[in-house]
Design an enzyme around this catalytic site. Structure first.
Site, PDB file in Angstrom:
ATOM      1  NE  ARG A 296     -15.361   4.394  -7.380  1.00 22.68           N
ATOM      2  CZ  ARG A 296     -14.111   4.618  -6.959  1.00 22.68           C
ATOM      3  NH1 ARG A 296     -13.515   5.776  -7.226  1.00 22.68           N
ATOM      4  NH2 ARG A 296     -13.472   3.699  -6.268  1.00 22.68           N
TER       5      ARG A 296
ATOM      6  CG  HIS B 133      -5.794   4.397  -1.289  1.00 25.81           C
ATOM      7  ND1 HIS B 133      -5.619   3.527  -2.345  1.00 25.81           N
ATOM      8  CD2 HIS B 133      -4.563   4.717  -0.848  1.00 25.81           C
ATOM      9  CE1 HIS B 133      -4.313   3.360  -2.535  1.00 25.81           C
ATOM     10  NE2 HIS B 133      -3.664   4.061  -1.641  1.00 25.81           N
TER      11      HIS B 133
ATOM     12  CB  CYS C 163     -19.779  21.343   6.344  1.00 25.48           C
ATOM     13  SG  CYS C 163     -19.193  20.565   7.873  1.00 25.48           S
TER      14      CYS C 163
ATOM     15  CB  THR D 282      -3.823  -5.062  -5.165  1.00 26.47           C
ATOM     16  OG1 THR D 282      -3.265  -3.794  -5.508  1.00 26.47           O
ATOM     17  CG2 THR D 282      -2.749  -5.946  -4.526  1.00 26.47           C
TER      18      THR D 282
HETATM   19  C1  BV8 Z   1       1.681   9.185  -2.176  1.00 27.94           C
HETATM   20  C2  BV8 Z   1      -8.582   6.957  -4.538  1.00 27.94           C
HETATM   21  C3  BV8 Z   1       3.381  10.265  -0.897  1.00 27.94           C
HETATM   22  C4  BV8 Z   1      -9.865   6.431  -4.044  1.00 27.94           C
HETATM   23  C5  BV8 Z   1      -6.509   5.972  -5.306  1.00 27.94           C
HETATM   24  C6  BV8 Z   1       6.236   7.123  -9.680  1.00 27.94           C
HETATM   25  C7  BV8 Z   1       6.728   6.000  -9.027  1.00 27.94           C
HETATM   26  C8  BV8 Z   1       6.191   5.595  -7.803  1.00 27.94           C
HETATM   27  C9  BV8 Z   1       5.148   6.310  -7.225  1.00 27.94           C
HETATM   28  C10 BV8 Z   1       4.658   7.423  -7.874  1.00 27.94           C
HETATM   29  C11 BV8 Z   1       5.193   7.838  -9.088  1.00 27.94           C
HETATM   30  N1  BV8 Z   1       4.512   8.941  -9.473  1.00 27.94           N
HETATM   31  C12 BV8 Z   1       3.575   9.243  -8.557  1.00 27.94           C
HETATM   32  C13 BV8 Z   1       3.667   8.335  -7.565  1.00 27.94           C
HETATM   33  C14 BV8 Z   1       2.870   8.278  -6.351  1.00 27.94           C
HETATM   34  C15 BV8 Z   1       1.482   7.763  -6.668  1.00 27.94           C
HETATM   35  C16 BV8 Z   1       1.530   6.474  -7.469  1.00 27.94           C
HETATM   36  O1  BV8 Z   1       1.735   5.404  -6.921  1.00 27.94           O
HETATM   37  N2  BV8 Z   1       1.301   6.563  -8.784  1.00 27.94           N
HETATM   38  C17 BV8 Z   1       1.345   5.353  -9.590  1.00 27.94           C
HETATM   39  C18 BV8 Z   1       0.154   5.335 -10.546  1.00 27.94           C
HETATM   40  C19 BV8 Z   1       2.672   5.281 -10.307  1.00 27.94           C
HETATM   41  N3  BV8 Z   1       0.896   7.468  -5.373  1.00 27.94           N
HETATM   42  C20 BV8 Z   1       0.321   8.454  -4.684  1.00 27.94           C
HETATM   43  O2  BV8 Z   1       0.175   9.592  -5.092  1.00 27.94           O
HETATM   44  C21 BV8 Z   1      -0.145   8.078  -3.280  1.00 27.94           C
HETATM   45  N4  BV8 Z   1       0.369   9.065  -2.368  1.00 27.94           N
HETATM   46  O3  BV8 Z   1       2.513   8.540  -2.777  1.00 27.94           O
HETATM   47  O4  BV8 Z   1       1.992  10.148  -1.216  1.00 27.94           O
HETATM   48  C22 BV8 Z   1       3.653   9.401   0.282  1.00 27.94           C
HETATM   49  C23 BV8 Z   1       4.137   8.103   0.082  1.00 27.94           C
HETATM   50  C24 BV8 Z   1       4.396   7.300   1.192  1.00 27.94           C
HETATM   51  C25 BV8 Z   1       4.171   7.775   2.481  1.00 27.94           C
HETATM   52  C26 BV8 Z   1       3.671   9.072   2.642  1.00 27.94           C
HETATM   53  C27 BV8 Z   1       3.387   9.878   1.543  1.00 27.94           C
HETATM   54  C28 BV8 Z   1      -1.650   8.082  -3.179  1.00 27.94           C
HETATM   55  C29 BV8 Z   1      -2.204   6.905  -3.956  1.00 27.94           C
HETATM   56  C30 BV8 Z   1      -3.708   6.805  -3.739  1.00 27.94           C
HETATM   57  C31 BV8 Z   1      -4.422   7.191  -5.006  1.00 27.94           C
HETATM   58  N5  BV8 Z   1      -5.855   6.977  -4.825  1.00 27.94           N
HETATM   59  N6  BV8 Z   1      -7.820   5.876  -5.146  1.00 27.94           N
HETATM   60  C32 BV8 Z   1     -10.639   5.828  -5.165  1.00 27.94           C
HETATM   61  O5  BV8 Z   1     -11.039   6.600  -6.063  1.00 27.94           O
HETATM   62  O6  BV8 Z   1     -10.847   4.597  -5.127  1.00 27.94           O
HETATM   63  S1  BV8 Z   1      -5.663   4.770  -6.133  1.00 27.94           S
HETATM   64  C33 BV8 Z   1      -6.667   3.551  -6.752  1.00 27.94           C
HETATM   65  O7  BV8 Z   1      -5.758   2.520  -7.197  1.00 27.94           O
HETATM   66  C34 BV8 Z   1      -7.545   2.847  -5.724  1.00 27.94           C
HETATM   67  O8  BV8 Z   1      -7.288   3.205  -4.394  1.00 27.94           O
HETATM   68  C35 BV8 Z   1      -7.157   1.369  -5.931  1.00 27.94           C
HETATM   69  O9  BV8 Z   1      -7.452   0.582  -4.875  1.00 27.94           O
HETATM   70  C36 BV8 Z   1      -5.734   1.550  -6.151  1.00 27.94           C
HETATM   71  C37 BV8 Z   1      -4.911   0.399  -6.575  1.00 27.94           C
HETATM   72  O10 BV8 Z   1      -5.565  -0.259  -7.644  1.00 27.94           O
HETATM   73  P1  BV8 Z   1      -6.010  -1.785  -7.377  1.00 27.94           P
HETATM   74  O11 BV8 Z   1      -6.839  -1.819  -6.136  1.00 27.94           O
HETATM   75  O12 BV8 Z   1      -4.820  -2.650  -7.429  1.00 27.94           O
HETATM   76  O13 BV8 Z   1      -6.980  -2.047  -8.601  1.00 27.94           O
HETATM   77  P2  BV8 Z   1      -6.548  -2.344 -10.109  1.00 27.94           P
HETATM   78  O14 BV8 Z   1      -7.760  -2.114 -10.951  1.00 27.94           O
HETATM   79  O15 BV8 Z   1      -5.282  -1.625 -10.434  1.00 27.94           O
HETATM   80  O16 BV8 Z   1      -6.209  -3.913 -10.099  1.00 27.94           O
HETATM   81  C38 BV8 Z   1      -7.235  -4.850  -9.844  1.00 27.94           C
HETATM   82  C39 BV8 Z   1      -6.560  -6.198  -9.681  1.00 27.94           C
HETATM   83  O17 BV8 Z   1      -7.545  -7.146  -9.314  1.00 27.94           O
HETATM   84  C40 BV8 Z   1      -5.906  -6.694 -10.960  1.00 27.94           C
HETATM   85  O18 BV8 Z   1      -4.621  -7.204 -10.643  1.00 27.94           O
HETATM   86  C41 BV8 Z   1      -6.838  -7.835 -11.432  1.00 27.94           C
HETATM   87  O19 BV8 Z   1      -6.108  -8.877 -12.055  1.00 27.94           O
HETATM   88  C42 BV8 Z   1      -7.376  -8.311 -10.134  1.00 27.94           C
HETATM   89  N7  BV8 Z   1      -8.707  -8.934 -10.218  1.00 27.94           N
HETATM   90  C43 BV8 Z   1      -9.738  -8.566 -11.037  1.00 27.94           C
HETATM   91  N8  BV8 Z   1     -10.791  -9.381 -10.807  1.00 27.94           N
HETATM   92  C44 BV8 Z   1     -10.418 -10.255  -9.833  1.00 27.94           C
HETATM   93  C45 BV8 Z   1      -9.087  -9.977  -9.466  1.00 27.94           C
HETATM   94  N9  BV8 Z   1      -8.428 -10.689  -8.534  1.00 27.94           N
HETATM   95  C46 BV8 Z   1      -9.098 -11.700  -7.948  1.00 27.94           C
HETATM   96  N10 BV8 Z   1     -10.388 -12.016  -8.233  1.00 27.94           N
HETATM   97  C47 BV8 Z   1     -11.072 -11.331  -9.178  1.00 27.94           C
HETATM   98  N11 BV8 Z   1     -12.337 -11.672  -9.449  1.00 27.94           N
END
Ligand code: BV8
Length: 240
Positions: free
Chosen positions: A62, A117, A144, A184
Site C-alpha cells: 500500500r 488511524h 530502527c 466512509t
Molecule cells: C477501538 C488501520 C477502543 C489502518 C483500521 C463491536 C461494536 C462496536 C465496536 C467494536 C465492536 N467490536 C470491536 C469493536 C471496535 C472496533 C470496531 O469498530 N470494529 C468494527 C469492525 C465493528 N474498533 C476498534 O478496534 C478501534 N479501536 O475501538 O479502541 C477505544 C474506543 C474509543 C476510544 C478509545 C479506545 C480501532 C479501529 C481502527 C482499525 N484500523 N485501519 C489501515 O490499514 O488503513 S480500520 C479501516 O476501516 C481503515 O482505517 C478505514 O479507514 C476504516 C473505515 O473504513 P472506511 O474508511 O469507511 O472505508 P470502507 O471501505 O468501509 O467504506 C468506503 C466508503 O466509501 C463506502 O461507504 C463507499 O460507498 C464510499 N465510496 C466508495 N467510492 C466512493 C465513495 N464515496 C464517495 N466517492 C467515491 N468515489
C-alpha cells in the site's frame, strides 16, 4: 488581541472513499482490500505477532501504491476551504479528521489534519517509540534508525488498538457547528459514533457514493462521487 471568533467551525471526517478516485482501494467495496485480505491477519496486533512478514508486505504494497497516485478534486476542494479560512475569504475554521493512512490530504495542501488511524508514511519502533517517516519497504528485521533494534511496525492503529488524537477530536466535535462525513461506510468505531455525538449541536452532512444505511442520522446526504460532490459542497459553502 481580539479573539478570532469563526462564524462556523466545521469538522470533516474522511474515509477510504475520498481516496478511491485517486486510485486507492477502499476496504468494504466489492473490489476492496477486505475482499483479498483477512482483517484478522493484517489489521490486528495478534496478526502482526503471528506473521509480521505478511503484515509488513500488506503495508509495503500500500505504501508503494501511494507513491504512484495523486490527490483528487475532493482533497483539493477541502484544502481550498482551509486556505479560504486562512485568507479571510471564509469566516470559518476547518479540521479534517481522517481514518485514512494515505497522505493525500497533506499533498493536496491541507494542514489541519488528524490521522486517527495512523499514517502509512511512518513506522513505529516498539522498543524506543521512534516514529520515523518511512517511504520504502519495512520488514521484520529492518533495524530502527534510532535504536537499531529490529522492532519496527507500521505506525497505524489496528483493531483493538486505541485511535490517535482522541482528546483533540472530542474537543473539536463538542465545539463544531457542522459535521461532514466523506467516503466512509460508518462501520468502524469510534469514528462511526461521531455523528451521534454531534447531532444535538451541529448540522450533519454525509457525502457518499451510496445513500447512508441510516439516513436519519444525517440532516443532509449528498449522493455521488466525492470528486463531484465535495467541490460542489465547498463552492456552495464559500458562495453563501
Ligand atoms: C477501538 C488501520 C477502543 C489502518 C483500521 C463491536 C461494536 C462496536 C465496536 C467494536 C465492536 N467490536 C470491536 C469493536 C471496535 C472496533 C470496531 O469498530 N470494529 C468494527 C469492525 C465493528 N474498533 C476498534 O478496534 C478501534 N479501536 O475501538 O479502541 C477505544 C474506543 C474509543 C476510544 C478509545 C479506545 C480501532 C479501529 C481502527 C482499525 N484500523 N485501519 C489501515 O490499514 O488503513 S480500520 C479501516 O476501516 C481503515 O482505517 C478505514 O479507514 C476504516 C473505515 O473504513 P472506511 O474508511 O469507511 O472505508 P470502507 O471501505 O468501509 O467504506 C468506503 C466508503 O466509501 C463506502 O461507504 C463507499 O460507498 C464510499 N465510496 C466508495 N467510492 C466512493 C465513495 N464515496 C464517495 N466517492 C467515491 N468515489
Amino acid at each position: 488581541m481580539t479573539q478570532h471568533h469563526p462564524a462556523e467551525r466545521i469538522v470533516v471526517l474522511t474515509g477510504a472513499g475520498i481516496s478511491r478516485e485517486s486510485g486507492l482501494e477502499t476496504f468494504r467495496d466489492a473490489d476492496g482490500l477486505w475482499s483479498r485480505h483477512n482483517i484478522e491477519d493484517v489489521c490486528t496486533p495478534e496478526g502482526f505477532r503471528r506473521d509480521p512478514m505478511l503484515v509488513d508486505r500488506f503495508y509495503n504494497g500500500r505504501r508503494a501504491e501511494l507513491a504512484g497516485v495523486q490527490p483528487n478534486a475532493a482533497h483539493l476542494a477541502l484544502a481550498e476551504l482551509e486556505r479560504a479560512a486562512h485568507d479571510g475569504r471564509w469566516n470559518g475554521e476547518l479540521l479534517i479528521v481522517t481514518q485514512n493512512i494515505d497522505d493525500l490530504h497533506e499533498r493536496a495542501g491541507s494542514r489541519n489534519v488528524l490521522h486517527m488511524h495512523g499514517e502509512l508514511r511512518r513506522v513505529r519502533c516498539t522498543s524506543c517509540g521512534a516514529t520515523p517517516e518511512w517511504l520504502d519497504d519495512c520488514l521484520p528485521d529492518t533495524p530502527c534508525p534510532a535504536c537499531h533494534r529490529p522492532t519496527l511496525r507500521p505506525d497505524v492503529v489496528w483493531f483493538g488498538e486505541v485511535p490517535l488524537h482522541m482528546d483533540r477530536i472530542q474537543t473539536a466535535l463538542a465545539g463544531c457547528d457542522r459535521f461532514v462525513t466523506i467516503g466512509t461506510s460508518g462501520t468502524v468505531y469510534p469514528a462511526a459514533g461521531f455523528v451521534a455525538e454531534v447531532r444535538d449541536h451541529a448540522e450533519t452532512v454525509d457525502i457518499n457514493l451510496d445513500a447512508p444505511q441510516i439516513p436519519t442520522l444525517f440532516d443532509r446526504t449528498l449522493v455521488g462521487p466525492a470528486t463531484r460532490m465535495v467541490p460542489q459542497w465547498v463552492t456552495e459553502l464559500l458562495g453563501a
